[in-house]
Design a protein around this motif. Structure first.
Motif, PDB file in Angstrom:
ATOM      1  N   GLN A 185       0.837  -1.193   0.000  1.00 40.19           N
ATOM      2  CA  GLN A 185       0.000   0.000   0.000  1.00 40.19           C
ATOM      3  C   GLN A 185       0.880   1.255   0.000  1.00 40.19           C
ATOM      4  O   GLN A 185       1.865   1.328   0.731  1.00 40.19           O
ATOM      5  N   PRO A 186       0.553   2.248  -0.829  1.00 40.14           N
ATOM      6  CA  PRO A 186       1.377   3.470  -0.856  1.00 40.14           C
ATOM      7  C   PRO A 186       1.223   4.270   0.432  1.00 40.14           C
ATOM      8  O   PRO A 186       0.155   4.306   1.051  1.00 40.14           O
ATOM      9  N   ILE A 187       2.307   4.890   0.851  1.00 38.08           N
ATOM     10  CA  ILE A 187       2.302   5.702   2.060  1.00 38.08           C
ATOM     11  C   ILE A 187       3.388   6.774   1.930  1.00 38.08           C
ATOM     12  O   ILE A 187       4.435   6.542   1.320  1.00 38.08           O
TER      13      ILE A 187
END
Length: 214
Positions: free
Chosen positions: A49-51
């Motif tokens: 997941q992008p963060i």
């Protein structure tokens, strides 16, 4: 340009060297989406997941005293790909600048023995059909000289191209030995020259002159 170079019109540019090009009413848009996905996939993070991960300010990466990375070649490859990604992502420039602060180590504990490695890229020029010669010379464990150059004539086989690379490297070895003498560093023992082509080694070791020696 077509009057000076052989060219072919392939239509509007859409994809070139990992850069995607699209045209619209507002202008031309370039991106490296596929190239970025390839980097993420290579790192095994395609499903992550992008963060947002801001870089720590005033981070002195060069002063880090932790353990050395176990696979430096993989690190260099990744940083090299990030350097190219910065062409369309200028926001990554500072981070890539920090990660790419690498150099060449000239070890103080190295002996003064020359070792040379050479290779060739056979038939690499699509227009002239000439091959490339390349070499790197080490003084102990420290690289002191390296070069890549297109060969002057067309080689008829990969073995011949490799032999020319050996001869090309040998000329540099002779120059370096003379240079060492100017610095009063004798080098009486033979220089180790590494080549990965057995046929080229046989040609170099054969004192009989034949057409492949030209």
């Amino acid at each position: 340009m077509s009057e000076c170079f052989p060219m072919k019109d392939l239509g509007p540019l859409k994809f070139f060297l990992g850069i995607e090009v699209s045209r619209g009413k507002q202008g031309i848009y370039v991106s490296q989406r596929k190239y970025t996905l390839d980097i993420i996939s290579e790192c095994g993070l395609l499903g992550a997941q992008p963060i947002d991960t801001p870089l720590e300010q005033n981070h002195a990466l060069a002063k880090d005293a932790g353990e050395l990375y176990s696979n430096p070649s993989r690190y260099r490859r990744l940083v090299g790909r990030l350097v190219y990604l910065a062409l369309t992502r200028p926001d990554l420039s500072y981070v890539v600048h920090l990660l790419a602060q690498q150099g060449i180590l000239f070890s103080k504990d190295s002996d003064l023995h020359l070792d040379a490695y050479c290779d060739s890229d056979y038939d690499s020029c699509p227009k002239t059909r000439r091959s490339l010669s390349g070499y790197i010379v080490l003084l102990g464990t420290s690289p002191i000289c390296w070069k890549t150059k297109k060969q002057k004539t067309v080689s008829m086989s990969s073995a011949e191209a490799e032999y020319r690379a050996v001869a090309f490297t040998y000329q540099e070895i002779k120059r370096l030995k003379e240079l060492l003498l100017l610095f009063q560093v004798p080098h009486p023992e033979p220089v180790t020259l590494h080549c990965d082509n057995k046929a080229a080694l046989y040609i170099a070791a054969n004192p009989v002159f034949h057409e492949r020696n030209t």
